[in-house]
Scaffold this active site. Structure first.
Site, PDB file in Angstrom:
ATOM      1  N   CYS A  78     -21.398 -24.919   2.697  1.00 49.60           N
ATOM      2  CA  CYS A  78     -22.454 -23.938   2.950  1.00 49.60           C
ATOM      3  C   CYS A  78     -23.251 -24.255   4.197  1.00 49.60           C
ATOM      4  O   CYS A  78     -24.061 -23.458   4.630  1.00 49.60           O
ATOM      5  CB  CYS A  78     -23.405 -23.876   1.746  1.00 49.60           C
ATOM      6  SG  CYS A  78     -24.326 -25.402   1.476  1.00 49.60           S
ATOM      7  N   GLU A 121     -18.889 -19.931  -4.400  1.00 45.57           N
ATOM      8  CA  GLU A 121     -20.344 -20.120  -4.469  1.00 45.57           C
ATOM      9  C   GLU A 121     -20.823 -20.523  -3.092  1.00 45.57           C
ATOM     10  O   GLU A 121     -20.138 -21.252  -2.380  1.00 45.57           O
ATOM     11  CB  GLU A 121     -20.669 -21.215  -5.497  1.00 45.57           C
ATOM     12  CG  GLU A 121     -22.158 -21.550  -5.634  1.00 45.57           C
ATOM     13  CD  GLU A 121     -22.628 -22.694  -4.738  1.00 45.57           C
ATOM     14  OE1 GLU A 121     -23.826 -22.996  -4.752  1.00 45.57           O
ATOM     15  OE2 GLU A 121     -21.790 -23.278  -3.995  1.00 45.57           O
ATOM     16  N   ARG A 165     -33.469 -22.333  -7.367  1.00 50.42           N
ATOM     17  CA  ARG A 165     -32.303 -22.461  -6.484  1.00 50.42           C
ATOM     18  C   ARG A 165     -31.520 -21.153  -6.508  1.00 50.42           C
ATOM     19  O   ARG A 165     -30.798 -20.854  -7.461  1.00 50.42           O
ATOM     20  CB  ARG A 165     -31.419 -23.614  -6.961  1.00 50.42           C
ATOM     21  CG  ARG A 165     -30.239 -23.965  -6.060  1.00 50.42           C
ATOM     22  CD  ARG A 165     -29.375 -25.020  -6.733  1.00 50.42           C
ATOM     23  NE  ARG A 165     -28.391 -25.598  -5.825  1.00 50.42           N
ATOM     24  CZ  ARG A 165     -28.600 -26.635  -5.027  1.00 50.42           C
ATOM     25  NH1 ARG A 165     -29.791 -27.219  -5.008  1.00 50.42           N
ATOM     26  NH2 ARG A 165     -27.641 -27.116  -4.252  1.00 50.42           N
ATOM     27  N   ARG A 167     -28.512 -18.845  -5.202  1.00 48.66           N
ATOM     28  CA  ARG A 167     -27.193 -18.959  -4.588  1.00 48.66           C
ATOM     29  C   ARG A 167     -26.436 -17.646  -4.776  1.00 48.66           C
ATOM     30  O   ARG A 167     -26.676 -16.907  -5.729  1.00 48.66           O
ATOM     31  CB  ARG A 167     -26.391 -20.107  -5.213  1.00 48.66           C
ATOM     32  CG  ARG A 167     -26.909 -21.507  -4.886  1.00 48.66           C
ATOM     33  CD  ARG A 167     -26.744 -21.814  -3.408  1.00 48.66           C
ATOM     34  NE  ARG A 167     -27.142 -23.164  -3.030  1.00 48.66           N
ATOM     35  CZ  ARG A 167     -28.350 -23.507  -2.613  1.00 48.66           C
ATOM     36  NH1 ARG A 167     -29.314 -22.594  -2.556  1.00 48.66           N
ATOM     37  NH2 ARG A 167     -28.613 -24.748  -2.248  1.00 48.66           N
TER      38      ARG A 167
END
Length: 332
Positions: A78, A121, A165, A167
């Site tokens: 990422c 992800e 968080r 995502r």
């Protein structure tokens, strides 16, 4: 449903695999794992008993050499898309590896093997990088190789862990089995707080900040505040939710806590000055593991410096499990 086979690409320490295994149980068999970081490999191997070696750099592996599989798990790196990074996207070059283009290795492998499902992800910033063009390229690529992609941003704090968080999760079904719509899970448990993941016993003095280091953080925050910036350390209340943990010092400094249970504050490491008298400490790797929803029997075999990086880079297991359960429903 017949037993399904999966591969774990950019596997890290196996968080995505763990979530899918919790959802599918014995119905899922991992047949191939790729992870290029040697320290992540060590943590992975200590927690999963595979009868094959972990493959290294996926860019150097032919898609024809990978066993057939039904589900591709891919938490592709990422850093190229992170809001915290420079956001170079597909142009991001790091140690000779174009991290932004590693998604295309997922596409290359799945175009050859035609699995039922591709699961990805990534950071939320992926959706807005380059005015949305990067994300459009990813979804269009999935469509080109014969898949119907669905995506949604989910927050870990809604799935039983006290960590804020966000995502992006992508689930792509092969066109011949793709549903008309795919429903991502709704929040299951938003009640957890930092107090729910704290170590049961007083933690070692090494986790407590020195007076000198604490003063450095205070000065750093003051300098940024004077410029109108919001950067700096943060001490979280036990009834709060943690900020997103990330690799690097910022993830620890933004999630400091006050814990006065440790009475022996004799320095055990080389620090400047004494340990602070306010009880301010960083969280332990085990606490970070819990923030990511890893079970307490997950083995932490490496030095803290590696563990912080690994959990900061990892995924929140309960979120993965919740999505995987929806994937299982479709496949059934």
């Amino acid at each position: 449903m017949d037993k399904l086979k999966s591969i774990d690409l950019f596997a890290g320490i196996g968080g995505i695999r763990l979530g899918f295994e919790k959802a599918f149980g014995d119905m899922l068999e991992t047949v191939f794992v790729s992870e290029w970081d040697e320290y992540a490999q060590k943590t992975y191997k200590s927690n999963f008993n595979d009868d094959f070696d972990i493959a290294g750099d996926i860019t150097k592996i032919s898609e024809k050499d990978i066993p057939d599989f039904d589900i591709c798990l891919a938490g592709f790196p990422c850093q190229a898309f992170s809001l915290a990074g420079q956001r170079k996207g597909f142009q991001d070059d790091y140690k000779g590896m174009l991290r932004g283009t590693l998604f295309f290795d997922v596409a290359r492998i799945c175009a050859e093997k035609k699995p039922k499902v591709i699961f990805c992800e990534n950071v939320k910033g992926l959706t807005i990088h380059d005015k949305g063009r990067t994300f459009e390229i990813i979804t269009e690529t999935l469509k080109e190789i014969g898949y119907t992609p669905f995506q949604r941003v989910l927050n870990s704090r809604d799935f039983g862990v006290p960590q804020n968080r966000e995502r992006i999760y992508i689930v792509a079904f092969r066109n011949d089995i793709a549903p008309d719509k795919f429903t991502f899970p709704e929040p299951t448990d938003s009640s957890k707080r930092i107090k729910d993941i704290i170590e049961e016993k007083p933690v070692a003095a090494k986790y407590y900040l020195s007076e000198c280091y604490l003063q450095t953080l205070i000065n750093h925050k003051a300098r940024h505040a004077a410029k109108g910036n919001g950067f700096g350390y943060e001490v979280r209340d036990f009834d709060d939710v943690a900020g997103a943990i990330v690799c690097g010092g910022m993830g620890r400094e933004r999630n400091l806590i006050v814990d006065k249970r440790q009475t022996d504050l004799t320095p055990t490491t080389h620090i400047k000055g004494e340990i602070n008298k306010h009880g301010i400490r960083k969280m332990t790797p085990r606490e970070w593991a819990r923030l990511q929803g890893f079970p307490d029997d997950y083995k932490l075999v490496l030095a803290d410096v590696h563990l912080y990086k690994q959990f900061g880079n990892s995924v929140t297991v309960p979120v993965i499990q919740a999505i995987a359960e929806r994937v299982k429903e479709i496949l059934e």
